[in-house]
Structure formats: structure tokens, C-alpha cells
Design a protein around this motif. Structure first.
Motif, PDB file in Angstrom:
ATOM      1  N   HIS A  66       0.850  -1.185   0.000  1.00  0.00           N
ATOM      2  CA  HIS A  66       0.000   0.000   0.000  1.00  0.00           C
ATOM      3  C   HIS A  66       0.891   1.242   0.000  1.00  0.00           C
ATOM      4  O   HIS A  66       1.892   1.304   0.722  1.00  0.00           O
ATOM      5  CB  HIS A  66      -0.917   0.028   1.238  1.00  0.00           C
ATOM      6  CG  HIS A  66      -1.749  -1.218   1.380  1.00  0.00           C
ATOM      7  ND1 HIS A  66      -2.857  -1.453   0.607  1.00  0.00           N
ATOM      8  CD2 HIS A  66      -1.619  -2.303   2.210  1.00  0.00           C
ATOM      9  CE1 HIS A  66      -3.394  -2.624   0.954  1.00  0.00           C
ATOM     10  NE2 HIS A  66      -2.656  -3.165   1.926  1.00  0.00           N
ATOM     11  N   GLU A  67       0.521   2.227  -0.828  1.00  0.00           N
ATOM     12  CA  GLU A  67       1.274   3.467  -0.885  1.00  0.00           C
ATOM     13  C   GLU A  67       1.175   4.202   0.453  1.00  0.00           C
ATOM     14  O   GLU A  67       0.312   3.929   1.283  1.00  0.00           O
ATOM     15  CB  GLU A  67       0.744   4.362  -2.013  1.00  0.00           C
ATOM     16  CG  GLU A  67       0.898   3.774  -3.392  1.00  0.00           C
ATOM     17  CD  GLU A  67       2.350   3.687  -3.808  1.00  0.00           C
ATOM     18  OE1 GLU A  67       3.159   4.454  -3.271  1.00  0.00           O
ATOM     19  OE2 GLU A  67       2.660   2.840  -4.656  1.00  0.00           O
ATOM     20  N   TYR A  68       2.120   5.147   0.630  1.00  0.00           N
ATOM     21  CA  TYR A  68       2.110   5.926   1.865  1.00  0.00           C
ATOM     22  C   TYR A  68       0.755   6.593   2.095  1.00  0.00           C
ATOM     23  O   TYR A  68       0.234   6.635   3.205  1.00  0.00           O
ATOM     24  CB  TYR A  68       3.209   6.991   1.816  1.00  0.00           C
ATOM     25  CG  TYR A  68       4.592   6.453   2.142  1.00  0.00           C
ATOM     26  CD1 TYR A  68       4.753   5.437   3.066  1.00  0.00           C
ATOM     27  CD2 TYR A  68       5.729   6.982   1.535  1.00  0.00           C
ATOM     28  CE1 TYR A  68       6.010   4.947   3.374  1.00  0.00           C
ATOM     29  CE2 TYR A  68       6.989   6.495   1.836  1.00  0.00           C
ATOM     30  CZ  TYR A  68       7.125   5.476   2.756  1.00  0.00           C
ATOM     31  OH  TYR A  68       8.375   4.997   3.063  1.00  0.00           O
ATOM     32  N   SER A  69       0.206   7.179   1.015  1.00  0.00           N
ATOM     33  CA  SER A  69      -1.051   7.913   1.165  1.00  0.00           C
ATOM     34  C   SER A  69      -2.216   6.999   1.510  1.00  0.00           C
ATOM     35  O   SER A  69      -3.238   7.460   2.036  1.00  0.00           O
ATOM     36  CB  SER A  69      -1.357   8.669  -0.140  1.00  0.00           C
ATOM     37  OG  SER A  69      -1.450   7.774  -1.232  1.00  0.00           O
ATOM     38  N   ALA A  70      -2.088   5.665   1.235  1.00  0.00           N
ATOM     39  CA  ALA A  70      -3.186   4.738   1.505  1.00  0.00           C
ATOM     40  C   ALA A  70      -3.000   3.966   2.803  1.00  0.00           C
ATOM     41  O   ALA A  70      -3.920   3.265   3.237  1.00  0.00           O
ATOM     42  CB  ALA A  70      -3.332   3.751   0.347  1.00  0.00           C
ATOM     43  N   MET A  71      -1.828   4.057   3.445  1.00  0.00           N
ATOM     44  CA  MET A  71      -1.575   3.304   4.664  1.00  0.00           C
ATOM     45  C   MET A  71      -2.531   3.751   5.767  1.00  0.00           C
ATOM     46  O   MET A  71      -2.734   4.963   5.968  1.00  0.00           O
ATOM     47  CB  MET A  71      -0.119   3.468   5.111  1.00  0.00           C
ATOM     48  CG  MET A  71       0.887   2.808   4.167  1.00  0.00           C
ATOM     49  SD  MET A  71       2.600   3.060   4.683  1.00  0.00           S
ATOM     50  CE  MET A  71       2.627   2.094   6.195  1.00  0.00           C
ATOM     51  N   ARG A  72      -3.082   2.777   6.497  1.00  0.00           N
ATOM     52  CA  ARG A  72      -4.094   3.090   7.516  1.00  0.00           C
ATOM     53  C   ARG A  72      -4.125   1.949   8.541  1.00  0.00           C
ATOM     54  O   ARG A  72      -4.213   0.777   8.182  1.00  0.00           O
ATOM     55  CB  ARG A  72      -5.460   3.256   6.860  1.00  0.00           C
ATOM     56  CG  ARG A  72      -6.523   3.854   7.757  1.00  0.00           C
ATOM     57  CD  ARG A  72      -7.834   3.971   6.983  1.00  0.00           C
ATOM     58  NE  ARG A  72      -8.841   4.672   7.735  1.00  0.00           N
ATOM     59  CZ  ARG A  72      -9.080   5.985   7.637  1.00  0.00           C
ATOM     60  NH1 ARG A  72      -8.333   6.697   6.809  1.00  0.00           N
ATOM     61  NH2 ARG A  72     -10.015   6.558   8.356  1.00  0.00           N
TER      62      ARG A  72
END
Length: 781
Positions: A66-72
Motif C-alpha cells: 500500500h502506498e504511503y497515502s493509503a496506509m491506515r
């Protein structure tokens, strides 16, 4: 603080995974063991828990899926006896969210950590092989807060570590391997520079002596060169002066040669100054004085002659005293007598000439005609003034005549009638001003350019709408979906596409797990000869069936069969008991394999439903925008929505271009109507001033003709105005000339009166006219 649940939403290899530790038990230990094979994700889960507490690291290594912006990541923490749900994302601002998705402060978690940093918390509560090994080394090396604390506490040296750090810092400042900014490195660099400088300037004694000798010689040569340069500079200045004087000398010699070719004439004395009038006045004064001296001499002679003396004695005495002198005088007189007679003859001729010029040739005694010296001087002065007075009178009369002629010519020019009446010309000026201010040419040009630009835009938009074709009215009647519907389609397509991508990723992941479990199961079966549950169940069923047959038949064959199957069952049970651990692993792998197969089937069902939903979107879009799209090949919903958006934008551009074309056409028609009105008004105005017009001429030509006509009229007006000014000027000039004539005639009368007054009482008073005195003053003087 207690971790109730950890949600690995999109973190590392996990997607939508949850580890639930359940509620805290009322009694007993609250210990949970997370078990898994290597690379199963245990360290990833631990790192996710730390990132939930302290934030996702700037350069996290768990972004491979997962990309940084999508990490959760998320979780439920029990803080102060209450459960709090948190979610953390990787972003610079407001990364921590509550259960409602609202940003919350980091203090919501850090307040319950007692000020521990991530490193301290990880050292104290996140132990593993690596951290245990690193902690032991830190304790031995007294590094880190915990290691320093334990080492100093055990050794009894509370400040030894700090002192050691200070000494290490000082040592590093003095010298550090491969460092260039330490004191020793700087000193070595300075020493090398000084050494190279010393080697560069170092010179042998013999070489220094030779150089010193060369320096002295060079200094002497330099001084000698400076002296020579000074002499040469002075010489150059002298030569430059001579060079500058050569052209002047040549000019002097040329002028001397020209002067030598001229005849020699007597040069006037420097004392001869003043005008001719002054010289004439001086001459008259001298003549008057000479005449007075002659009269005085005659009076004295008469007086002497009237004296009563003894002539005999005087004659004798004079003769006696001047006998020698008279002899000399007699001799010289005898010698001078011919020249005196010649002079006498010349004077007689001059007197005869003067008498003839005076009209008194028969006068026996010319001396009677002589006028007094004072009268001669006054008359001579007035005669000298005569020429100027006559000239002024003549010039004044000539100028007055010329001024009268110029005044008459100016009056004739003013008297000429203008060809065009003022009202007609004013009408033409008004019509021309209206034509200039109308701007119809600019409006027509702008409208046509706008129409051309609109046509180009229309063609470009229609090309984008291909294969649709038609006019603007047909295009305007085409129904198009509104922005809300397009947004719903886009959102639905994006959601379906995202779901499809997620499902595909999950399917690939599950398929990989299934292959992994299958390979593991095959490996377990190949490594251990154990009967699995299915085979054991089959053997047991066969044993039970053999037992049932044996009880029914009670024969030797059935007994043998039962015994063989019983032995086989016992052998399998013994093997299963001996390999219970491997059997448990096989059962677990089978269960995982079954679960994975079920998950794969479920994911494929979801993909099929997603595909059907994605296929429904283009059908709905095509049903709504069939007229605008026409026949198009099958494509994805996203591409279809992009296509319809492009077609809608092209439709909007085409309709806007068509409106611009229509507006430009109306503007052109208005400009053409205005041109016709201006042309009609200008033609009438030109006809009123007598200027014809050709129906085939353009309005610009008609305006140019009118402007040319008005320019000629303005020039005529300017000439008339100038003529009026000239008449006034000529009248003033004529009046001034007439006053000049009066002044000149008055001066002439005064002069005549002066001449008559000067000659009053002389023979010239009635014997010669005053106007004829000009040529006689020398004759009578």
C-alpha cells in the motif's frame, strides 16, 4: 493502557485484517500469545501497534503493498478504564482520527504513556531477539539511557559515563579518523601549507647573490632608461610643436607671396580716424580760419600802411640791413618765377572755371563773389545733408507706392468670393465626423474575425463529436445527462473499479496462500507416512463393514478379512499416534486449504457480481446518451464516462461557437446598415457642396474625397484669413510710409529754409536756386 483490538486496515502485507484480544478478564492473567510461521506478519503487527501509538514513521518499510497515502491502521485502546477507538493515517497534519473520523490531538494517547518516547517504549515493552541482543550490548557498552542506568548502577560510577562521553567528544574534536575538521587535521594542513610556502621561497646563497646582482643591474638600467625617456619625451614635445607650426608657416609664406604680388600703396596713418563728414567739417573750419587769417593780415597791412613813418630812412635802413638777404631772395625769386607763373596760370583757369559754373564768366572782380567762411561752412554742411534728405524722400515715396500696391492686391484677394457656402460645408463636416466616429469598419472587421474564429471552433467541436453530424438546432435538441448523474456514474464506476482492484488483489493473495498450503500439505505427506483423517475414516468404515459381515456370516473368510482390516486400522492408528504432531499440522493445513478455497470461491463470486455491476453502468450510460455517443465499441465504464464528458464539452463548445457566429452575423448586419446610412448622408452632404459621387466607390473612398475637399476649403479659409491679416498689415504699413513721406518732406522744407537763411544777404540769395546749391559750394568757397 491496554490494547483491546488492532485493525491492520492497509498496512504491510495486511488488508482489512483485525486482531481482537477480547475484553480484559475479571481475574487471572491477561496474556495473549500471537503464533505464526516465519513471514506470517508478527513483526508487522507489532510495528503497526507502535505506529498506532506514536505515528507511522517518515520512511516506513511497510509500504510495499500500500502506498504511503493509503496506509491506515486502527485499534481500540482501553485508557483509564474506558475504551477509545482510534485510526491513524500517514499524513503530515491531523493523522490521528477518532471513531467518527474527526481529527484528535496526539495527547489523547501520549498522555497515557507517561512521557515515554518510541525508542524507550520499544526497549521496555517490545522485546524480541534483536532488541534483547542490542540491549545486552548497550548495557555492556553503557550506551542508551537504560544501558547507562544499569551499567552505572552495577559499577557504582554514576558519572563515569558522562565523563567518558565528554572525553570522547574532546578526543573526537582533537582527532577523528578520516575527519578533516579536527584540530590536529587543521594543524597538519597548516603545517603542509607553510612547508610548501617555505620550499617555494627558499633560495641558495649563490643564487640569492646572483639575483641581487641582477636586481642592481636592472635598477641601474631602469634609472638610465627613465632619464633617456625624459629626454626623448622633451624632444618629442619639441617635434610636435614644429609639426603643429608647419601648416601655419606654409600659410604665412603663401600670404607673403600673395602680398608681394599686390601693388605698393601708401598706407593711411593710424591717426586718421573718424568719418568723411568730420574731415569735411575740419576742412571747412580750417578754410574759415585761413580766410580770417588773410583778412587779419590785410587789416594789419593796411594799418601798417597807414602809419606815418620816414620812408626814406626806413627804406635805406632796410636795404642796408637786408641787402644781402634781398640779394639771395632776388636770386631765388628769379629762379622760382617760371613756376609761379605756371601756378598763376593754373589759378586763373580755375577761377574762370568756377565763374563759368556760377554763371558769372564775365565777372571782372571774382573776389566780390567770395562768401564769408562761416557762410561757406554752413552751406557746405547743409549740402552734405542734402543727398540724405533727398534719398529719404525718394525712398519714402517709393515705399509708400509699393505699400499702396500691396494693399490693393491684398484687398483684391479678400474680395474674392468663396465657392462653397458655410452651411453646406458645415453639413459635410458633420457627415464626415459622424463617419469617422461610427467605427463601423472596426466593428465589421471584429465581427467577421469573431465569425471566422467561431466557425473554426464549430468545426473543431463537430470533429470531436464524430460520427454525429447535424446543425446547431439538432445539436441543441440532443438530451444529455446532468452533472449530478455524471458524478454518480463516475463515483459508481470508481467504486466498482476500486472494489475490482481490491478483489483481484485479494484473489491473487488467496490463490497464493492456497498454493502455499497445497505445497506444504504435499511436503508434509511426502515427509511423513501417516494416514490422514479421510483415509483413517475409510479404513474404519471398511473395518466396521467387515465386522458386520463377519458377525452375519461367522466364516473363516470374513474373519480373515476383519482381522486384516483390524490390523490395518490398528497400524494406521499407531502411525497416527506416533506422528500426532505432523497429523495436527496436516489437519491445520487442510483446514487452512479449505478455508482458502472457500475464500477464493467467495472472492470470485464477488468479482462476478462486480463485473456484472460494471457492465450495467455502460448500458445505463448508453441508454441515456445514445444520441450523443452513437455507435461505439465496448469499453470500460471509466473510458465511456470520459468519452461522454468529452462529447458534452464538445457540444457546449459547438453551441457556444454557433452563438458567437450568430452574434457576429447580427453585428455585421448592423455595421452594414450603419455604413449604408453614413454613405447616404455623406453623399447628400457632398452633393450640397457640389462634389459628385460614384455609386461604385467605397465608403472609405467617399470619405477620402470629402476629406480632400475639406482640406482644400480649410486652406482657402486660411488663405482668406491670412489675406485679411495682410490687408490690416498693409494698411498700417501704408500709413507708416505716408507718415515717413510727411516727415521727409518736412525735413526737406526745413533744409530749403535753412539754405535760404544761410544765403540771405549774399549775391546767391536771388541769383541761384536753393536746389542748385549742391554742386556750387567749392566754386564759391
Amino acid at each position: 493502557m491496554r490494547l483491546r483490538r488492532l485493525d491492520l486496515i492497509r498496512y504491510g502485507k495486511f488488508t482489512d485484517r483485525t486482531i481482537d484480544f477480547g475484553p480484559k478478564p475479571d481475574s487471572g492473567p491477561d496474556l495473549h500469545i500471537v503464533f505464526g510461521l516465519n513471514e506470517a506478519g508478527k513483526s508487522t503487527a507489532l510495528s503497526g501497534y507502535l505506529d498506532l501509538l506514536f505515528g507511522i514513521e517518515e520512511r516506513s518499510r511497510y509500504n510495499f503493498l500500500h502506498e504511503y497515502s493509503a496506509m491506515r491502521i486502527g485499534g481500540v485502546l482501553e485508557l483509564g478504564g474506558a475504551e477509545h477507538s482510534f485510526t491513524r493515517t500517514k499524513q503530515r497534519t491531523n493523522p490521528l482520527l477518532n471513531a467518527n473520523g474527526q481529527p484528535v490531538s496526539e495527547m489523547a494517547i501520549s498522555a497515557h504513556l507517561a512521557g515515554l518516547s518510541r525508542d524507550a517504549y520499544e526497549t521496555m515493552f517490545s522485546l524480541d531477539d534483536e532488541t534483547l541482543e542490542a540491549g545486552g550490548k548497550s548495557i555492556l557498552e553503557s550506551r542508551g539511557d537504560l544501558g547507562k542506568l544499569l551499567f552505572t548502577a552495577s559499577a557504582g560510577l554514576g558519572h563515569a559515563s558522562d565523563t567518558l562521553s565528554v572525553l570522547e567528544a574532546e578526543a573526537d574534536k582533537l582527532y577523528r579518523k578520516q575527519a578533516h575538521g579536527t584540530e590536529l587535521a587543521l594543524l597538519k594542513k597548516r603545517l603542509a601549507e607553510l612547508k610548501s610556502g617555505k620550499e617555494a621561497i627558499d633560495t641558495l646563497a649563490s643564487t640569492f647573490e646572483t639575483l641581487e646582482t641582477e636586481r642592481l643591474d636592472a635598477t641601474e638600467k631602469y634609472d638610465r632608461s627613465i632619464a633617456e625617456r625624459s629626454v626623448l619625451s622633451a624632444r618629442l614635445d619639441t617635434i610636435a610643436k614644429y609639426l603643429r607650426a608647419i601648416p601655419i608657416l606654409a600659410d604665412i609664406r603663401r600670404k607673403e607671396a600673395q602680398l608681394a604680388e599686390l601693388p605698393e600703396i601708401a598706407s593711411p596713418l593710424r591717426t586718421w580716424t573718424g568719418s568723411i563728414a568730420d574731415m569735411i567739417e575740419t576742412d571747412a573750419s580750417l578754410r574759415t580760419r585761413l580766410s580770417a587769417s588773410g583778412d587779419e593780415l590785410e587789416r594789419v597791412t593796411t594799418k601798417i600802411a597807414s602809419v606815418d613813418v620816414d620812408a626814406v630812412i626806413l627804406a635805406i635802413s632796410e636795404r642796408v640791413r637786408g641787402l644781402a638777404d634781398r640779394k639771395v631772395r632776388h636770386v631765388s625769386a628769379g629762379l622760382d618765377l617760371p613756376s609761379r607763373r605756371t601756378e598763376l596760370q593754373i589759378l586763373d583757369n580755375a577761377v574762370a572755371t568756377c565763374l563759368a559754373s556760377l554763371g558769372r564768366a564775365s565777372e571782372q572782380y571774382p573776389a566780390k563773389l567770395l562768401l564769408p567762411a562761416a557762410t561757406i561752412g554752413a552751406v557746405r554742411t547743409m549740402v552734405e545733408q542734402r543727398s540724405g534728405i533727398v534719398t529719404r524722400v525718394r525712398v519714402a515715396r517709393d515705399e509708400a507706392a509699393a505699400a499702396a500696391d500691396a494693399l490693393q492686391a491684398a484687398r483684391e484677394r479678400v474680395g474674392e468670393e468663396r465657392a462653397v457656402p458655410e452651411p453646406a460645408r458645415a453639413r459635410l463636416v458633420s457627415a464626415l465626423s459622424t463617419a469617422r466616429a461610427s467605427g463601423y469598419v472596426r466593428e465589421t472587421k471584429a465581427a467577421r474575425e469573431a465569425a471566422d474564429a467561431g466557425a473554426i471552433r464549430w468545426e473543431a467541436a463537430i470533429a470531436r463529436l464524430h460520427p454525429w453530424s447535424g446543425d446547431a438546432q439538432a445539436l441543441a435538441r440532443i438530451a444529455i445527462p446532468n452533472a449530478g448523474r455524471l458524478g454518480a456514474w463516475k463515483a459508481q464506476a470508481a467504486e466498482l473499479g476500486k472494489s475490482s482492484s481490491v478483489l483481484c488483489e485479494r484473489l491473487a493473495e488467496h490463490q497464493g496462500n492456497h498454493d502455499l498450503f497445497s505445497a506444504r500439505l504435499d511436503a508434509l505427506r511426502a515427509s511423513v507416512d501417516v494416514t490422514d483423517d479421510d483415509a483413517a475414516s475409510a479404513i474404519r468404515r471398511a473395518r466396521d463393514e467387515a465386522w458386520a459381515r463377519h458377525r452375519h456370516d461367522l466364516s473363516g473368510d470374513t474373519a480373515d478379512d476383519f482381522a486384516a482390516l483390524l490390523a490395518r486400522d490398528d497400524s494406521g492408528a499407531a502411525g497416527r499416534l506416533a506422528n500426532a504432531r505432523e497429523l495436527v499440522e496436516i489437519r491445520s493445513t487442510n483446514r487452512n486449504l479449505a478455508e482458502t478455497a472457500a475464500t477464493i470461491a467467495h472472492t470470485r463470486d464477488q468479482l462476478e457480481r462486480n463485473s456484472s455491476d460494471r457492465e450495467a453502468v455502460p448500458s445505463e450510460v448508453l441508454a441515456v446518451a445514445r444520441d450523443l455517443l452513437g455507435e461505439i465499441p465496448e469499453t470500460s465504464p471509466e473510458q465511456l464516462i470520459e468519452l461522454i464528458e468529452d462529447r458534452i464539452a464538445a457540444r457546449i463548445d459547438a453551441l457556444a461557437a454557433w452563438e458567437e457566429i450568430e452574434l457576429s452575423r447580427k453585428k455585421t448586419e448592423r455595421a452594414v446598415d450603419e455604413e449604408g446610412r453614413i454613405r447616404l448622408e455623406l453623399s447628400g452632404a457632398r452633393a450640397s457642396v457640389g462634389v459628385g459621387s460614384d455609386p461604385g466607390d467605397s465608403l472609405e473612398t467617399a470619405m477620402a474625397v470629402a476629406e480632400l475637399f475639406l482640406e482644400r476649403q480649410f486652406k482657402v479659409d486660411a488663405e482668406r484669413t491670412e489675406a485679411l491679416k495682410t490687408v490690416g498689415t498693409r494698411q498700417e504699413d501704408l500709413a507708416a510710409r505716408r507718415r515717413a513721406i510727411e516727415v521727409a518732406e518736412r525735413r526737406e522744407d526745413e533744409w530749403l529754409a535753412g539754405v535760404a537763411e544761410a544765403l540771405k544777404g549774399t549775391w546767391l540769395e536771388s541769383g541761384i536756386s536753393a536746389t542748385g546749391v549742391g554742386g556750387r559750394p567749392r566754386s564759391i568757397g
